[in-house]
Design an enzyme around this catalytic site. Structure first.
Site, PDB file in Angstrom:
ATOM      1  N   ARG A  29     -40.031   9.129  41.106  1.00  0.00           N
ATOM      2  CA  ARG A  29     -38.800   9.266  40.338  1.00  0.00           C
ATOM      3  C   ARG A  29     -38.050   7.930  40.268  1.00  0.00           C
ATOM      4  NH1 ARG A  29     -38.842  14.325  39.097  1.00  0.00           N
ATOM      5  NH2 ARG A  29     -39.644  15.834  40.591  1.00  0.00           N
ATOM      6  N   ASP A  30     -37.518   7.642  39.085  1.00  0.00           N
ATOM      7  CA  ASP A  30     -36.723   6.436  38.885  1.00  0.00           C
ATOM      8  C   ASP A  30     -35.411   6.576  39.639  1.00  0.00           C
ATOM      9  OD1 ASP A  30     -34.804   4.546  37.468  1.00  0.00           O
ATOM     10  OD2 ASP A  30     -36.673   4.082  36.430  1.00  0.00           O
ATOM     11  N   ASN A  87     -42.286  -1.166  28.818  1.00  0.00           N
ATOM     12  CA  ASN A  87     -41.588  -2.401  28.477  1.00  0.00           C
ATOM     13  C   ASN A  87     -42.469  -3.572  28.918  1.00  0.00           C
ATOM     14  OD1 ASN A  87     -39.336  -0.863  27.677  1.00  0.00           O
ATOM     15  ND2 ASN A  87     -38.520  -0.877  29.755  1.00  0.00           N
ATOM     16  N   VAL A  96     -39.060  -5.158  36.238  1.00  0.00           N
ATOM     17  CA  VAL A  96     -39.974  -5.257  37.373  1.00  0.00           C
ATOM     18  C   VAL A  96     -41.326  -5.635  36.793  1.00  0.00           C
ATOM     19  CG1 VAL A  96     -41.081  -4.034  39.284  1.00  0.00           C
ATOM     20  CG2 VAL A  96     -38.701  -3.526  38.707  1.00  0.00           C
ATOM     21  N   HIS A 100     -45.944  -0.653  34.530  1.00  0.00           N
ATOM     22  CA  HIS A 100     -45.488   0.713  34.757  1.00  0.00           C
ATOM     23  C   HIS A 100     -45.169   1.393  33.438  1.00  0.00           C
ATOM     24  CE1 HIS A 100     -41.826  -1.804  34.861  1.00  0.00           C
ATOM     25  NE2 HIS A 100     -41.129  -0.729  34.488  1.00  0.00           N
ATOM     26  N   HIS A 102     -42.705   4.462  31.884  1.00  0.00           N
ATOM     27  CA  HIS A 102     -41.573   5.355  32.082  1.00  0.00           C
ATOM     28  C   HIS A 102     -41.923   6.661  31.381  1.00  0.00           C
ATOM     29  CE1 HIS A 102     -38.496   2.316  33.327  1.00  0.00           C
ATOM     30  NE2 HIS A 102     -39.315   1.504  32.669  1.00  0.00           N
TER      31      HIS A 102
END
Length: 112
Positions: A29-30, A87, A96, A100, A102
């Site tokens: 989880r973010d 991104n 970061v 990754h 999202h």
């Protein structure tokens, strides 16, 4: 990779709210969610961005998407829909520099 927060999470040195893991991926989880469901999916190995993963290890890039789909199902949003965002680079909003995805879903899903 030294000083990479996602590498530290992948190694277990930094705790995270894990929602899924495989031999090659990890989902958690973010900490600053932008939607009702906001989960990050990372490769365990360090790559700077998703394009680097796809170029060097297409199977891991595919595994990231497969893990995301499994998380969407487990979170109950697979049928209603979800968004995957990668991104890339500072100009693309990446903060970061470990590849990754999202996974975003739910009523708070932001528009474009």
């Amino acid at each position: 990779m030294p000083d990479c927060v996602f590498c530290a999470i992948a190694s277990g040195a930094i705790p995270a709210d894990l929602v899924a893991e495989t031999d090659t991926t990890l989902a958690f989880r973010d900490l600053d969610p932008k939607a009702d469901v906001h989960v990050l999916v990372i490769p365990r190995a360090h790559f700077d961005n998703l394009g680097a993963v796809a170029a060097a290890d297409p199977a891991t890039a595919a595994a990231m998407i497969t893990t995301a789909a499994g998380v969407a199902a487990a979170e109950g949003v697979a049928d209603s829909g979800y968004r995957l965002i990668a991104n890339t680079g500072a100009g693309g909003g990446q903060t970061v520099f470990h590849a990754h995805l999202h996974l975003l879903a739910g009523s708070r899903l932001p528009g474009f």
